[in-house]
Structure formats: C-alpha cells, structure tokens
Design a protein around this motif. Structure first.
Motif, mmCIF file in Angstrom:
data_model
loop_
_atom_site.group_PDB
_atom_site.id
_atom_site.type_symbol
_atom_site.label_atom_id
_atom_site.label_comp_id
_atom_site.label_asym_id
_atom_site.label_seq_id
_atom_site.Cartn_x
_atom_site.Cartn_y
_atom_site.Cartn_z
ATOM 1 N N LYS A 1 0.135 -5.855 8.754
ATOM 2 C CA LYS A 1 -0.582 -4.654 8.132
ATOM 3 C C LYS A 1 -1.790 -4.158 9.030
ATOM 4 O O LYS A 1 -2.197 -3.203 8.911
ATOM 5 N N ARG A 2 -2.479 -5.263 9.361
ATOM 6 C CA ARG A 2 -3.588 -4.783 10.497
ATOM 7 C C ARG A 2 -3.093 -3.951 11.457
ATOM 8 O O ARG A 2 -3.701 -2.664 11.809
ATOM 9 N N ASN B 1 0.886 -1.040 0.157
ATOM 10 C CA ASN B 1 0.036 -0.119 -0.027
ATOM 11 C C ASN B 1 0.882 1.256 0.039
ATOM 12 O O ASN B 1 1.059 1.842 1.005
ATOM 13 N N ASN C 1 -1.336 4.496 11.197
ATOM 14 C CA ASN C 1 -1.845 4.739 9.882
ATOM 15 C C ASN C 1 -1.091 5.756 9.290
ATOM 16 O O ASN C 1 -1.156 7.040 9.843
ATOM 17 N N ASN D 1 1.008 4.863 2.214
ATOM 18 C CA ASN D 1 1.432 4.659 3.458
ATOM 19 C C ASN D 1 3.103 5.007 3.631
ATOM 20 O O ASN D 1 4.000 3.952 4.049
ATOM 21 N N CYS E 1 -0.427 -2.119 11.752
ATOM 22 C CA CYS E 1 0.077 -0.755 11.165
ATOM 23 C C CYS E 1 -0.989 0.311 10.869
ATOM 24 O O CYS E 1 -1.006 1.166 11.206
ATOM 25 N N GLU E 2 -2.019 -0.185 10.296
ATOM 26 C CA GLU E 2 -3.220 0.439 9.930
ATOM 27 C C GLU E 2 -3.894 0.931 11.246
ATOM 28 O O GLU E 2 -4.136 2.228 11.157
ATOM 29 N N GLU E 3 -4.050 0.185 12.284
ATOM 30 C CA GLU E 3 -4.631 0.554 13.285
ATOM 31 C C GLU E 3 -4.058 1.392 14.212
ATOM 32 O O GLU E 3 -4.476 2.281 14.866
#
Length: 105
Positions: A38-39, A6, A46, A9, A41-43
């Motif tokens: 990935k989860r 992605n 971000n 980011n 890092c997104e949480e």
C-alpha cells in the motif's frame, strides 16, 4: 480476510496497474506485506492501481491460476508481462525493480 484497498485508487483506462496479493490469513507477515504494498503504491503509483487481496485459506483453488507456491506473493497482472514477488515486500528497492516501477523524480 477483509482489507480495504481504498476504492478511490482505480486504474485509469490507460496505464493502470492491477496487483494481486496472495496471503494465508491475517498473519503478521501478510499484514506487513499489505502495508508495504500500500505504501509503495501510494508513493509510486498514486491513483492508478488496484490491489486485490486473495486469502488462500478461504479460496485455495485460486492459487492455481497464478501458480502460487509461497506466501505472501505479489502478482502484477497489468501492465503485462506478469511479474511475481515473494515475501513481505519490505525491501522497497527490490519491489520497485521487481515490478519494473520507475520512481518519480
């Protein structure tokens, strides 16, 4: 192994996180480790991280630089100091503590 990290980011010039995930092919454990990373890092990071996935089946010589002994292994390159976590990263609390990430309240 080709995994989309992605590209939107990218770390900011101040305070960006540079993470490197070492794997050995597209094994179930490697795929789970990437999904968990990935989860997380997104949480918690971000917009201020990059993930570089290094497949040691394709480039075994790259394991020497970070002294990789087991797979999958996550290496936090930035911010310093360098930190490592071995495994599929399924224990979110352990990963947050291991990477010294403060959960957002």
């Amino acid at each position: 192994m080709t995994i989309d990290t992605n590209s939107k980011n990218k770390p900011s010039s101040a305070g960006g996180w540079q993470l490197r995930l070492y794997v050995a092919g597209q094994t179930p454990k490697s795929i789970v480790a990437f999904a968990n990373l990935k989860r997380i890092c997104e949480e918690h990071l971000n917009g201020i991280y990059t993930i570089e996935v290094i497949d040691l089946l394709l480039n075994p010589q790259l394991s020497k630089g970070d002294q990789i002994l087991a797979l999958p292994t996550l290496v936090r390159k930035l911010p310093e100091p360098v930190k490592k976590i071995i495994g599929d990263l399924s224990n979110t609390e352990r990963v947050l503590v291991g990477l010294d990430i403060k959960p957002f309240s």
